[in-house]
Each structure stands twice: as C-alpha cells, then as structure tokens.
Write an enzyme that holds these catalytic residues in place. Structure first.
Site, mmCIF file in Angstrom:
data_model
loop_
_atom_site.group_PDB
_atom_site.id
_atom_site.type_symbol
_atom_site.label_atom_id
_atom_site.label_comp_id
_atom_site.label_asym_id
_atom_site.label_seq_id
_atom_site.Cartn_x
_atom_site.Cartn_y
_atom_site.Cartn_z
ATOM 1 N N TRP A 13 0.846 -1.206 0.000
ATOM 2 C CA TRP A 13 0.000 0.000 0.000
ATOM 3 C C TRP A 13 0.883 1.257 0.000
ATOM 4 O O TRP A 13 0.563 2.253 -0.636
ATOM 5 C CB TRP A 13 -0.892 0.001 1.245
ATOM 6 C CG TRP A 13 -1.748 1.235 1.380
ATOM 7 C CD1 TRP A 13 -3.004 1.409 0.890
ATOM 8 C CD2 TRP A 13 -1.411 2.457 2.039
ATOM 9 N NE1 TRP A 13 -3.477 2.663 1.191
ATOM 10 C CE2 TRP A 13 -2.513 3.330 1.900
ATOM 11 C CE3 TRP A 13 -0.280 2.909 2.726
ATOM 12 C CZ2 TRP A 13 -2.523 4.624 2.430
ATOM 13 C CZ3 TRP A 13 -0.287 4.195 3.248
ATOM 14 C CH2 TRP A 13 -1.398 5.024 3.102
ATOM 15 N N HIS A 14 2.016 1.152 0.707
ATOM 16 C CA HIS A 14 2.884 2.319 0.808
ATOM 17 C C HIS A 14 3.583 2.648 -0.505
ATOM 18 O O HIS A 14 3.948 3.802 -0.736
ATOM 19 C CB HIS A 14 3.929 2.119 1.908
ATOM 20 C CG HIS A 14 3.381 2.337 3.281
ATOM 21 N ND1 HIS A 14 2.685 1.366 3.951
ATOM 22 C CD2 HIS A 14 3.409 3.418 4.104
ATOM 23 C CE1 HIS A 14 2.308 1.834 5.129
ATOM 24 N NE2 HIS A 14 2.727 3.084 5.244
ATOM 25 N N GLY A 15 3.803 1.664 -1.337
ATOM 26 C CA GLY A 15 4.456 1.983 -2.596
ATOM 27 C C GLY A 15 4.628 0.772 -3.470
ATOM 28 O O GLY A 15 4.682 -0.362 -2.995
#
Lengths: 498, 484
Positions: free
Chosen positions: A330-332
């Site tokens: 989700w973060h990257g």
C-alpha cells in the site's frame, strides 16, 4: 498545495472564514468546492479519478440500501450485495492498481520470465501517481464495507458523500477516516467555537513544529547519508537510520496533526493517527499506535475477514504476513516496501512464536515486565527493529538497502562519535543542541500523551497572557528554526507519495 | 461582549506575534546593508551630494576624504553589482530620505539589459535598509518584472515577498549570528567600501570621438534618473569611473557624453583622463579601484564639484561638527585595514594620499629592482631615480606630499637635513630608530630585508618587517614573511 506552503496559509483562513459566514445550506457545498480546489492544485485532471471513485462507492451504497429495502430472501440479498461490493472493490482497486501498481507488476512479470531466459515485452504507462489515491480509495472502500456490514445507512446526498471522500484536511495523506465517524460529523451544522479554534491553532502549530523544525531538518542529514552510502558508512548510517525514523514520524505525525487542527477549527474531530508509537514495548503494540487509521483499516477490512486469530496459530501467522505485506505494498509499488511490510509481519510472527519461551524466561529470571528498566529495554529493541526495517522503506531499491545494511555491519568507525567527524558531516554541531531540545520536547509530549496528559488542554487552561505569549513564541520558534523560504524548496510530506 | 473580548484577544496575539517577528527580522537580517547605510539614515541634516552607481563608484569615491579636503557633505549610495535600473531605484529611495543639491551618476554599463544582478542577494544589501514605502514596493515589483533577468540559482527564490520581508530569506541565519547581529557596527565611510589590493592592469585609450550608441534598459533607466532629479530641481553630474576598459566599454563611456549633452549636463569621463595609474591603482581585474586610486579620483572630483557647483564647504558649520569626530573614527578603520595587510605592496599603496608618515628601511636593496615597488614609491613622491645600493632609508611625509631618501645611514645620532625636515637616526636600547619632528620615533627592524613604520598625526599606527627574495624572471620580489 502543501500544508507547509504559503498557499495553504492563505487557503485555510479563507475556507474557515467563509464556512462560518455562509448560510447553513451553503456550508458543505463550500467545503466540497474548497476540497476539490485543494486537490486540483496538484493536477486538475486527477480530480476526475476521485470523482469516479466517489460515484462508484456512492452508487454501491445506494444499491445496497435498495437491496436491503427490497426484502429479498437473505441468501439472495447477500448474493446481490456481494456483487455490488465486488463491483465497487474491483473498480476502485482497479483504478488504484492501474495508476500505482501496473508498471511495478509488469516489471515483476518481465523479471520473472527473464529468470528463465524468456524475453517478455510488457507495456508500461508513463502516468503520474495521483496524489493521495491510496488514502481516498481506502476511505471510500471503508464506506462500501460499512454499508455491506449494515454498520451504516447509505448516504442519500451525493454532495455530502463527495465531501466525505474529498474533505481537504485529510484528503491526500490521511488519517483514513471511517465513514461512521466522518459522514455523521459532516452532516451536522458546525458553529464557530472558540475552544475548537484555539485547539485547532495549537494543533496546527504543533504540526508545523514537527514538520518544518524537526522532520525537514533531520532530512538534510538523512538524505546526505542515504544518497551517498559509499561515502558515509558505519556510524553515519546507524545515526542516519535512527534519525530517519524520527524524520518519518515527525513528518507524518506533523501532517496528521495539521490535518486534525484544520478540521478541528471547522468543528470536525479527525481520528488520532499516532499514539506515541516510539514508546511501544513490542512490535505488535507499535502497530496499534503507528498510523492508527491505516492499521485499523487493515485490521477491520482485511485481517478480521481473513479470519484473524480465530482459525489457529498457523492461520493467524499467515494472516499477519498477508496484512503486513499488503500494508507494505500500500505504501508503494516497489519491492522495498513489500520487504519492509513483510519484515514487520515477520517481527510479529516471531514475537508470537517466541512468546511462550520469553514468558518462561521472564518467570525463571523473576523479571518484572512493568519495571521501568524492562520497559525501556523493550522500547529500545522495538525502536531498533523498526529502524532496521525502515532501511528498506528509505532505500531506493533492494540493492541499495543491502548496501546500507552491509555498510552498517561491516564498517566499524565508532571514532566518529568522539573525534567530531560526525559533526563535520551535514549534521552540523550547531544543530546538535537545538535538535536535542526539540527532540526532547517531542519525547516529553509523547510521554504525556501516553499517560493521558493533554498538554493542549493544560495550555488552554492557563491565563490569557500565557496563552498569547505561548502562541507568539511558538510561531517565532517555528519560523526561526523551521526550514522554509528561499534556499529550501517546500519539502513534500513523505506520505504524500502513497 | 464576550466575543468582542475574544476577537480582541486574537488581535492582540497577532500583534504580539508580529512584534516578536519584527524583532527577529532585525536580528537575523544580514548587516552589510545596515553598516553601509546607517549613517545615511542617522544624519538629520541633508547631504549636499549623493553618488549613485555600481561597485566602481562604491569602491572609488570616498565621501570622508572629500569632506576632509573640501568640506563637501556627501554620501556614496553606489551599490555592488547594481545595474543602472537597480541604481535608479536606490536613488529614488534615497531621495525620499534626503534632498541633495547634486547627484553624481556613474554611467557604468549603460548597455546592460537585466535590471538586477546575477548575485541577487546584493539586492538585499541595498534595498533592505530602506523603510517600507510605496516607492520601495514599486521598486521591488519593477526590478522583478524583468524579461532579461538572470536565472535564479537552485533553491533560490526571488519573489517579491522575500524582498518585502527578508525574514523569509534570513531566518535560517540563527546558527550564524554574531555579536555584530546583536550590536551592529556601522562603517564611517559614508557609504564607500574600501577594496584593498593591487592588480597590475593596462589600458589602451581610444579616441573620445569613437562612440557606441545603444538603446538598452540601462540607458532607459539612466534617462529616468536624470529626469527624476531634474523634476525635483536636483543637479546631475554624469561620470564614467576609471578602470581598464576594453574598446567597447570606452566607446560606451564616450557615448554617455552625448546623453549628458542632450540633457545639458556636465560629464566627466575618467577613462579619457590620465589620473589613474592602472599599474598601481586597481584592486582587482573587475573594475574596482584600490584606496590609492580612489583617493586620487576623490580628490580630483571634490575639486571639480567645488569649482562647478554651488556646494558649500561645511567644515566650519557647527551642525556638521560631528563629521570631524566621525573622520577620526574613519581613520581608525583605515588604521585597522592597514594593520591587517600582510603584503608590502599593499602597505605602500595604502600610504598614498592618506596623511600618513612612514619610514621605510631597506637592507636588501634588490627591492629597488622591483618595478611595482618603484611605481608605488614614485606615487609617494620618492625620487626613484636616485635609489641605489646605498639608499637605506626612505621617508614619506603626509601621504606622499613630501619624501626623502637617506644613504648609508649609521644610526649614530648624526642629524640629517632633508626636504622633510630634520632627521635623526639613533640607536636606542631597543634598537635603531629614526626620529622626526623632535618627538616622533619610527623603529627600524635591522635584521629584516626591509621594515616599515607608519604613523598618523604623530601616533604610531603600524610597524612591520619583511623578508623576501628577488625573482629575476618575474622582475618582482617574492615576499617570504612579515613580522609585526
């Protein structure tokens, strides 16, 4: 428009002023216009994506409500609702996937086939990542899920719902609000309240302090070291790695606090995203206190639906690994984030597996888990484990991360802490005293928060002269010691990229 | 009522914040501008003459020397690296504060298009010290509205807000604040900045009739300056400061004469004059004169102004009595500059025209083979033709107004008669000395290749010994050390 830009400092007062001046019926439309304007300052076209996501999730809510009201047989009702939820999730996650993960996935596929000497040509798209897409997508999906679970009635007013998805203070970097919390608050007419105003101002000041005084100052050292790991090694990398997690914390916590403050003045209470996470004594506790809105989202909408801890230990460990790997992703869209997430999942699995052993050791050695010494050691270990995982978060790629780890393990230069060479680097010795004071203030604030002491409330209870002086001096400290103005471009908040 | 109280509380908090920020703005801003302009604002009386231009004028015109020699009350408002448009605004702002009789404008680089310099921070030095006014706002917006402006450096912002509120630029100076930020020192040079150094330069003069007519932003703003002064009844004198100009620069300077003629103004083209010795009077290869050149020019210009304009001599005017005191402080600054020098060349250069007395003792006579030393001594009225291997002592009086050379000095107490008066070389307990004026003693360092002792108004200022070797190929001495 960044929170730490001159534009926002003009935008926010105008929005607040007009919100309270306008008639009741015009208040929320005004907030909606302001929120879309806020978003369109980055890229006007991408507001259409947010609108699309809003329409899909709004309609899914309406349809599910209609299905419920239609009086179908339970099985059929569930089936129909499943279809609606699936459409909502697939289309929203599809958009997210295309804009955020397509190129990454294509690269992975190409690399996989390359292992077998099979040349694959996968298309790649030169698209900009829409700011905050992960945040508003998750927020909108939480609405769909809440309707599906009958925890919320569908919102009938599209504009009201659009405001929930796009509410500017938390639009691009959270907190990822729950529909149950925010929609209700947005439907209420808020009158100007002096206490909210004062508390909002104090929150905004605290946020600016965290962001431009601490985070952006630490970033100078961290960036210099991480951008030249071949030049800086050993002690430099250790210091930079620890400072980086403080930087990320102050950066994201600062953003969330400015968001809370901005909303508070409008009379809206956003959820606390950080609960003194670095005082945690275990990784599991840390994740209950860090980025609370995302952690609880994953818990409510992924971990629990997967079965949580209800289906045995092995299943629980698998669920934990799934949730944390997904959280990393989700973060990257990069392997570094996947490794970072998986590592944090692994910490918890190891923690669970070794728990009986640790409990036994504690009993055998007659250790008091509640003693200050024990807690401090546990806190340091948790802090260090997180700092280690964050090497992957900060590094440009896996190779870079491994290079940093190698630089920490194999290069021993402890003399840099004694011969002054640490301070010849970008960590100017002149900064050490003020930064120590500022980090001390942060620690003090976190300890107070963990103990339930509300510093803001204490300040607001003081005599008027103290409050005035406190605000005036705070503004001065932020403006003098903060990084802003020419010579420094407005540093992006780290979490904007997600 | 309760709400009014709260609104009032907000207003007061904002006022308190602004008051603190105003104090911090003053504390963190760079003080160069303050040092240069403080006297301009401090003086209640008017200035009779104002000098406008760029660094050649800033380094080349000394108002304090003009005061000493002619009693002219003037201020040097020339600013480093300021093209004519920027100078125009400095002049406009200065004229809001003071109403001079005469404005002297250096027509330096009137063919330039950009309104400001590549080194934008210099705009802060000139504009920051002026109080906020409509003209200042106009100036900032006009200077920033520049199609020819230089590219900003990475991370540098040249926005109006940064010029109007310099705290946005200088707040990060908190880690480099010094005593000067808390107790800012002002210079006593009335805006002139000394540029000490020697750059050996040459210039080939062209015909004064050879002109290069241009139409450029620089010229446009020169016209604006002239017209603005004339509209306010202020006389204007155009000048072109001397430097080793190339052909194009000389042709432009010649053309500036036409502009002066067009407006019926006097014009002094120093590039066409033989006032400056480009071997000894330039500080660098960037159009800047050193104090020797500046004093020559200032002296000439002071006399010119006195003869051609109705500018009063204020030396006896009691309202300007403090100028005499300031001149003494100015001398102290000059002394400090002299004491900070480590090269013999610079020390000899600084003697010129500054009312100093000096005794140069030369043990190693290879010094007389150095052509630059000979030129510097020549400027100090030393008969360099007469220097030989027996010339031990050179005496310079009053900044080179008089000089004498003594041969075969024995320091035996035998008195010498000379054009500079009676000279008594003696050997005291603490070494050899030269006595002038009955009670002025100059110590000699006999063990050094040469030594120099300097006094101002009968008070010792500096005393230094040098060792050197003569580099025949270069025709110059290579200084090895200096001892004070």
């Amino acid at each position: 428009m960044l929170f730490n830009s001159a534009e926002y400092l003009i935008f926010l007062p105008i929005v607040i002023l007009l919100y309270f001046v306008l008639p009741v019926k015009a208040k929320n439309p005004w907030l909606l216009i302001a929120s879309y304007y806020f978003y369109m300052c980055w890229n006007a076209k991408y507001a259409l994506l947010m609108l699309l996501s809003t329409v899909i999730t709004f309609m899914s809510g309406i349809y599910m409500e209609k299905i419920k009201e239609a009086g179908y047989e339970p099985a059929r009702e569930v089936k129909l609702k499943n279809i609606v939820v699936a459409i909502s999730f697939i289309s929203n996650l599809g958009i997210l996937f295309f804009f955020k993960y397509f190129n990454f996935a294509a690269e992975l596929v190409t690399d996989f086939f390359a292992l077998f000497n099979i040349q694959m040509h996968t298309p790649s798209f030169d698209v900009l990542l829409p700011v905050g897409i992960s945040f508003y997508t998750f927020q909108a999906l939480s609405y769909t899920m809440d309707i599906y679970r009958d925890e919320l009635k569908a919102e009938k007013n599209f504009f009201q719902y659009a405001l929930f998805v796009s509410f500017f203070p938390q639009l691009v970097a959270g907190p990822i609000e729950r529909s149950k919390n925010l929609i209700k608050q947005l439907s209420v007419v808020h009158k100007f309240d002096w206490d909210n105003f004062r508390e909002g101002i104090l929150l905004i000041l605290w946020g600016f302090f965290l962001k431009i005084v601490i985070a952006d100052r630490l970033a100078i050292f961290v960036d210099a070291v991480y951008n030249a790991p071949g030049y800086y090694s050993g002690g430099f990398l250790i210091v930079a790695s620890f400072l980086f997690i403080l930087q990320v914390y102050c950066d994201f916590y600062g953003y969330s606090t400015i968001a809370m403050g901005s909303a508070k003045i409008l009379g809206i209470q956003l959820m606390e995203n950080f609960q003194s996470p670095y005082l945690s004594t275990s990784v599991a506790e840390f994740w209950r206190r860090w980025h609370v809105s995302l952690s609880s989202w994953f818990k409510d909408y992924v971990y629990i639906p997967l079965g949580g801890s209800r289906n045995g230990k092995l299943r629980k460990y698998i669920n934990l690994m799934i949730v944390f790997t997904a959280s990393g992703l989700w973060h990257g869209a990069a392997l570094t984030y996947v490794v970072w997430g998986a590592l944090n999942g692994l910490y918890q699995v190891i923690g669970e597996v070794t728990k009986p052993l640790r409990d036994k050791l504690v009993r055998l050695l007659r250790l008091n888990r509640e003693s200050l010494g024990h807690r401090i050691v546990c806190t340091i270990i948790t802090f260090s484990l997180f700092a280690f995982s964050m090497i992957f978060f900060r590094a440009q790629n896996i190779r870079h991360a491994l290079q940093v780890i190698k630089g920490i393990i194999y290069v021993r230069n402890p003399w840099i802490f004694f011969d002054g060479s640490l301070f010849l680097s970008p960590l100017d010795y002149k900064l050490v005293l003020p930064m120590t004071i500022f980090l001390g203030i942060l620690l003090f604030a976190d300890v107070c928060k963990a103990r339930g002491i509300a510093i803001r409330k204490i300040i607001m209870q003081q005599d008027y002269w103290f409050r005035w002086l406190f605000i005036a001096v705070s503004v001065a400290v932020i403006l003098v010691f903060g990084i802003w103005g020419p010579g420094f471009s407005e540093a992006n908040f780290i979490y904007f990229q997600f | 009522m309760h709400n009014i109280k709260r609104i009032l509380a907000c207003v007061l908090t904002v006022c308190l914040t602004l008051a603190i920020l105003a104090g911090l703005t003053q504390l963190t801003e760079k003080k160069e501008g303050y040092a240069k302009h403080a006297e301009f604002f401090d003086q209640e009386e008017n200035y009779d003459v104002m000098f406008i231009g760029a660094s050649p004028a800033m380094n080349g015109i000394y108002p304090m020397e003009m005061w000493k020699d002619y009693g002219i009350v003037s201020y040097n408002m020339a600013e480093a690296a300021h093209p004519l448009p920027a100078s125009h605004w400095v002049m406009r702002l200065a004229l809001e504060e003071k109403q001079p009789e005469l404005v002297v404008i250096d027509c330096f680089r009137l063919n330039l298009e950009p309104k400001t310099t590549a080194n934008f921070s210099l705009m802060h030095t000139s504009l920051d010290s002026f109080p906020m006014s409509r003209t200042k706002v106009e100036a900032i917006f006009d200077l920033l509205d520049d199609p020819y402006k230089y590219e900003a450096e990475e991370g540098e912002s040249r926005g109006a807000i940064n010029m109007l509120w310099n705290f946005s630029v200088f707040h990060s100076r908190w880690d480099s604040l010094t005593e000067n930020d808390f107790r800012p020192q002002k210079s006593y040079g009335r805006g002139a900045i000394t540029n000490t150094g020697i750059f050996y330069d040459e210039m080939e003069k062209i015909s004064p009739e050879d002109k290069l007519a241009v139409e450029a932003t620089g010229l446009e703003y020169l016209r604006r300056m002239i017209e603005h002064c004339q509209s306010r009844g202020i006389e204007v004198l155009l000048i072109s400061m001397p430097f080793a100009a190339n052909e194009e620069e000389q042709r432009l300077a010649n053309f500036a004469g036409d502009i002066a003629e067009e407006y019926g103004l006097n014009y002094v083209n120093f590039l066409q004059m033989d006032l400056i010795n480009y071997h000894t009077d330039m500080a660098d290869n960037n159009c800047h004169m050193n104090p020797s050149g500046a004093r020559k020019l200032t002296n000439w210009l002071g006399e010119y102004i006195q003869q051609n304009y109705d500018i009063p001599d204020r030396r006896e005017d009691s309202r300007f009595a403090f100028w005499h005191e300031d001149y003494e402080k100015y001398n102290l600054a000059k002394n400090a500059d002299l004491q900070a020098r480590s090269e013999l060349y610079n020390i000899l250069m600084l003697l010129y025209g500054d009312g100093l007395d000096a005794v140069l003792h030369v043990k190693d006579k290879s010094l007389y083979n150095d052509s630059l030393v000979l030129e510097l001594l020549g400027a100090l009225n030393v008969d360099t033709e007469s220097l030989n291997k027996n010339s031990d002592v050179i005496i310079i009086r009053n900044g080179g107004e008089q000089s004498a050379v003594l041969d075969n000095v024995l320091f035996d107490g035998a008195e010498h008669d000379s054009p500079v008066g009676k000279i008594l070389p003696i050997r005291a307990e603490n070494g050899a000395q030269i006595r002038l004026d009955e009670d002025l003693y100059f110590p000699i360092m006999e063990d050094r290749d040469c030594s120099i002792a300097i006094a101002r108004n009968g008070v010792p200022v500096d005393y230094a010994g040098f060792d050197y070797v003569y580099d025949e190929a270069a025709g110059m001495i290579q200084q090895i050390n200096i001892v004070r």
